[in-house]
Design a protein around this motif. Structure first.
Motif, PDB file in Angstrom:
ATOM      1  N   PHE A 129     -14.538  -4.371  -0.657  1.00 12.04           N
ATOM      2  CA  PHE A 129     -14.106  -2.976  -0.774  1.00 12.04           C
ATOM      3  C   PHE A 129     -13.837  -2.392   0.607  1.00 12.04           C
ATOM      4  O   PHE A 129     -12.814  -1.722   0.822  1.00 12.04           O
ATOM      5  CB  PHE A 129     -15.156  -2.125  -1.490  1.00 12.04           C
ATOM      6  CG  PHE A 129     -14.848  -0.652  -1.435  1.00 12.04           C
ATOM      7  CD1 PHE A 129     -13.861  -0.106  -2.245  1.00 12.04           C
ATOM      8  CD2 PHE A 129     -15.508   0.182  -0.548  1.00 12.04           C
ATOM      9  CE1 PHE A 129     -13.536   1.244  -2.181  1.00 12.04           C
ATOM     10  CE2 PHE A 129     -15.199   1.537  -0.469  1.00 12.04           C
ATOM     11  CZ  PHE A 129     -14.211   2.073  -1.287  1.00 12.04           C
ATOM     12  N   ALA A 165      -7.517   2.894  -1.792  1.00 10.20           N
ATOM     13  CA  ALA A 165      -8.202   3.816  -2.698  1.00 10.20           C
ATOM     14  C   ALA A 165      -8.220   5.235  -2.134  1.00 10.20           C
ATOM     15  O   ALA A 165      -7.904   6.207  -2.835  1.00 10.20           O
ATOM     16  CB  ALA A 165      -9.629   3.324  -2.949  1.00 10.20           C
ATOM     17  N   LYS A 196      -8.762   1.456  -5.884  1.00  7.61           N
ATOM     18  CA  LYS A 196      -9.899   0.563  -5.650  1.00  7.61           C
ATOM     19  C   LYS A 196      -9.815  -0.691  -6.517  1.00  7.61           C
ATOM     20  O   LYS A 196      -9.876  -1.814  -6.011  1.00  7.61           O
ATOM     21  CB  LYS A 196     -11.209   1.308  -5.938  1.00  7.61           C
ATOM     22  CG  LYS A 196     -12.445   0.414  -5.897  1.00  7.61           C
ATOM     23  CD  LYS A 196     -13.700   1.189  -6.314  1.00  7.61           C
ATOM     24  CE  LYS A 196     -14.912   0.260  -6.382  1.00  7.61           C
ATOM     25  NZ  LYS A 196     -16.141   0.999  -6.798  1.00  7.61           N
ATOM     26  N   HIS A 197      -9.684  -0.507  -7.817  1.00 10.88           N
ATOM     27  CA  HIS A 197      -9.762  -1.647  -8.734  1.00 10.88           C
ATOM     28  C   HIS A 197      -8.502  -2.510  -8.687  1.00 10.88           C
ATOM     29  O   HIS A 197      -8.583  -3.737  -8.850  1.00 10.88           O
ATOM     30  CB  HIS A 197     -10.058  -1.157 -10.149  1.00 10.88           C
ATOM     31  CG  HIS A 197     -11.420  -0.552 -10.291  1.00 10.88           C
ATOM     32  ND1 HIS A 197     -12.580  -1.284 -10.155  1.00 10.88           N
ATOM     33  CD2 HIS A 197     -11.816   0.734 -10.507  1.00 10.88           C
ATOM     34  CE1 HIS A 197     -13.630  -0.502 -10.311  1.00 10.88           C
ATOM     35  NE2 HIS A 197     -13.200   0.731 -10.518  1.00 10.88           N
ATOM     36  N   HIS A 199     -11.601  -5.801 -13.241  1.00  8.50           N
ATOM     37  CA  HIS A 199     -11.118  -4.788 -12.297  1.00  8.50           C
ATOM     38  C   HIS A 199      -9.726  -4.303 -12.704  1.00  8.50           C
ATOM     39  O   HIS A 199      -9.412  -3.111 -12.587  1.00  8.50           O
ATOM     40  CB  HIS A 199     -11.082  -5.367 -10.877  1.00  8.50           C
ATOM     41  CG  HIS A 199     -12.422  -5.359 -10.199  1.00  8.50           C
ATOM     42  ND1 HIS A 199     -13.071  -4.200  -9.842  1.00  8.50           N
ATOM     43  CD2 HIS A 199     -13.230  -6.382  -9.811  1.00  8.50           C
ATOM     44  CE1 HIS A 199     -14.225  -4.501  -9.256  1.00  8.50           C
ATOM     45  NE2 HIS A 199     -14.348  -5.812  -9.235  1.00  8.50           N
ATOM     46  N   HIS A 239     -10.654  -4.469   2.235  1.00  5.62           N
ATOM     47  CA  HIS A 239      -9.396  -4.613   1.507  1.00  5.62           C
ATOM     48  C   HIS A 239      -9.049  -3.450   0.570  1.00  5.62           C
ATOM     49  O   HIS A 239      -7.877  -3.235   0.273  1.00  5.62           O
ATOM     50  CB  HIS A 239      -9.410  -5.908   0.671  1.00  5.62           C
ATOM     51  CG  HIS A 239      -9.342  -7.156   1.476  1.00  5.62           C
ATOM     52  ND1 HIS A 239     -10.461  -7.728   2.067  1.00  5.62           N
ATOM     53  CD2 HIS A 239      -8.308  -7.940   1.828  1.00  5.62           C
ATOM     54  CE1 HIS A 239     -10.114  -8.811   2.720  1.00  5.62           C
ATOM     55  NE2 HIS A 239      -8.817  -8.964   2.596  1.00  5.62           N
ATOM     56  N   SER A 240     -10.048  -2.727   0.087  1.00  6.71           N
ATOM     57  CA  SER A 240      -9.774  -1.729  -0.951  1.00  6.71           C
ATOM     58  C   SER A 240      -9.871  -0.281  -0.486  1.00  6.71           C
ATOM     59  O   SER A 240      -9.225   0.593  -1.056  1.00  6.71           O
ATOM     60  CB  SER A 240     -10.737  -1.930  -2.135  1.00  6.71           C
ATOM     61  OG  SER A 240     -10.579  -3.212  -2.692  1.00  6.71           O
ATOM     62  N   LYS A 291      -7.176  -8.907  -4.365  1.00  5.80           N
ATOM     63  CA  LYS A 291      -7.955  -9.809  -3.510  1.00  5.80           C
ATOM     64  C   LYS A 291      -8.477 -11.005  -4.298  1.00  5.80           C
ATOM     65  O   LYS A 291      -8.408 -12.151  -3.836  1.00  5.80           O
ATOM     66  CB  LYS A 291      -9.112  -9.029  -2.883  1.00  5.80           C
ATOM     67  CG  LYS A 291     -10.131  -9.876  -2.126  1.00  5.80           C
ATOM     68  CD  LYS A 291      -9.512 -10.647  -0.972  1.00  5.80           C
ATOM     69  CE  LYS A 291     -10.596 -11.396  -0.197  1.00  5.80           C
ATOM     70  NZ  LYS A 291     -10.001 -12.355   0.788  1.00  5.80           N
ATOM     71  N   SER A 316      -6.682  -3.055  -5.977  1.00 11.94           N
ATOM     72  CA  SER A 316      -6.758  -3.864  -4.750  1.00 11.94           C
ATOM     73  C   SER A 316      -7.860  -4.913  -4.843  1.00 11.94           C
ATOM     74  O   SER A 316      -7.736  -5.992  -4.263  1.00 11.94           O
ATOM     75  CB  SER A 316      -6.959  -2.964  -3.531  1.00 11.94           C
ATOM     76  OG  SER A 316      -8.068  -2.105  -3.699  1.00 11.94           O
ATOM     77  N   MET A 317      -8.941  -4.626  -5.587  1.00  7.17           N
ATOM     78  CA  MET A 317      -9.962  -5.655  -5.818  1.00  7.17           C
ATOM     79  C   MET A 317      -9.373  -6.805  -6.635  1.00  7.17           C
ATOM     80  O   MET A 317      -9.617  -7.984  -6.343  1.00  7.17           O
ATOM     81  CB  MET A 317     -11.160  -5.053  -6.547  1.00  7.17           C
ATOM     82  CG  MET A 317     -11.999  -4.084  -5.720  1.00  7.17           C
ATOM     83  SD  MET A 317     -12.879  -4.858  -4.338  1.00  7.17           S
ATOM     84  CE  MET A 317     -14.136  -5.771  -5.201  1.00  7.17           C
ATOM     85  N   ARG A 360       0.809  -1.216   0.000  1.00  8.79           N
ATOM     86  CA  ARG A 360       0.000   0.000   0.000  1.00  8.79           C
ATOM     87  C   ARG A 360       0.844   1.269   0.000  1.00  8.79           C
ATOM     88  O   ARG A 360       0.591   2.194  -0.763  1.00  8.79           O
ATOM     89  CB  ARG A 360      -0.970  -0.041   1.181  1.00  8.79           C
ATOM     90  CG  ARG A 360      -2.074  -1.050   0.971  1.00  8.79           C
ATOM     91  CD  ARG A 360      -2.656  -1.583   2.273  1.00  8.79           C
ATOM     92  NE  ARG A 360      -3.599  -2.661   1.996  1.00  8.79           N
ATOM     93  CZ  ARG A 360      -3.241  -3.930   1.762  1.00  8.79           C
ATOM     94  NH1 ARG A 360      -1.965  -4.257   1.775  1.00  8.79           N
ATOM     95  NH2 ARG A 360      -4.150  -4.848   1.525  1.00  8.79           N
TER      96      ARG A 360
END
Length: 322
Positions: free
Chosen positions: A174, A182, A207-208, A291, A177-178, A214, A210-211, A34
């Motif tokens: 989200f 984000a 966001k996308h 994503h 984890h996101s 996951k 990290s999605m 991150r």
């Protein structure tokens, strides 16, 4: 080590680096992603036209406040990893070890996680930016809410799976984890006084990506062919949720119960074969790539650079399945 230095104590830096290493690094993967992403997206965006007079505060294309934000993001993430290590004493068995040791470990996890989180909040206030404080505070709230959803049904996980669809799964993922990544990416753009459009694109990338990360993690037990050992997996992972949607709730519960042996020991190989025989795995791979494509599309708003290429490579890494 930088986490310990962030709280202003060299001794703490050494001991916390040892303590947290097991949470953020294993023999195969470095999980300190991150903070790196926050630094890369800060460098990719560069200075805004509104902040040209403050370029003397930049080092290697990144403002000092953005570096502080990256450290704060890692502090918050590490604090929640430590808190996730708390053991449910009521579910312990005699083979798990002495009860006193577990109770002591729980106390250390609570205190250490709270200590890291408190220092993250102190450093956040020192950035002296109200919008950034609001963004990161809301991300902490999202994390708490997401982990609550996970833990509220974790006691059922060995025998039953949550009755949720993929849309609900995405909402919960989200939060847990996101949201942090984000909103940290968006906050990094706010610190450099970038436009609302650039801030939104940074948010969309975090966001996308990290999605996708996951989904990639959820898919590993189903796509790894080289390992002879069957990996245990959550019954609420993305392939299982898709499998339940296609198969139906009652049929999925029946498969789970058929895979349970004596003492409620789960035969993960049997469940894995059932999920792989359906459309759950391919659907999860397709969602991961969708994503990933949206994360790459968000990067198009940033000028070409090595930093942007590195951010794209992260997406390629989590959407590649061999």
């Amino acid at each position: 080590y930088s986490i310990g230095m962030k709280i202003g104590c060299k001794k703490c830096a050494f001991f916390l680096s040892l303590f947290c290493r097991g949470f953020v690094y294993d023999s195969r993967n470095n999980l300190q992603m991150r903070g790196l992403v926050v630094l890369l997206i800060s460098k990719a965006a560069g200075p805004s036209t509104a902040e040209l007079s403050f370029q003397h505060n930049m080092v290697s294309g990144i403002y000092s406040s953005q570096r502080s934000l990256a450290e704060i993001t890692e502090l918050i993430h590490t604090a929640f990893l430590v808190h996730r290590g708390i053991v449910n004493i009521g579910e312990l068995k005699s083979c798990d070890g002495p009860l006193k040791d577990m109770q002591f470990g729980n106390k250390m996890a609570v205190l250490s996680g709270d200590f890291l989180l408190a220092n993250a909040c102190t450093s956040l206030a020192q950035l002296q930016n109200t919008k950034v404080v609001e963004l990161i505070s809301s991300a902490i709230g999202d994390l708490v809410q997401g982990i609550y959803y996970e833990n509220s049904k974790s006691s059922e996980e060995n025998c039953l799976t949550d009755d949720i669809g993929i849309s609900t799964w995405k909402e919960q993922v989200f939060l847990s984890h996101s949201a942090l990544l984000a909103k940290s990416c968006q906050a990094a753009m706010e610190l450099a006084k970038h436009s609302a459009e650039i801030q939104d694109m940074a948010f969309q990338y975090g966001k996308h990506m990290s999605m996708s990360h996951k989904l990639h993690s959820d898919l590993q037990p189903f796509v790894k062919e080289s390992s002879s050992d069957i990996m245990a997996f959550s019954l609420n992972c993305a392939p299982a949720v898709f499998h339940q949607e296609f198969l139906g709730r009652d049929a999925w519960i029946k498969q789970i119960r058929e895979a349970q042996g004596k003492g409620n020991i789960m035969d993960y190989k049997k469940l894995q074969e059932a999920i792989k025989a359906g459309k759950g795995v391919t659907s999860a791979i397709d969602l991961c790539r969708r994503h990933g494509n949206r994360a790459l599309a968000a990067l198009e708003s940033f000028p070409p650079s090595e930093a942007r290429a590195a951010l794209a490579n992260i997406v390629y890494a989590v959407t590649r399945f061999s």
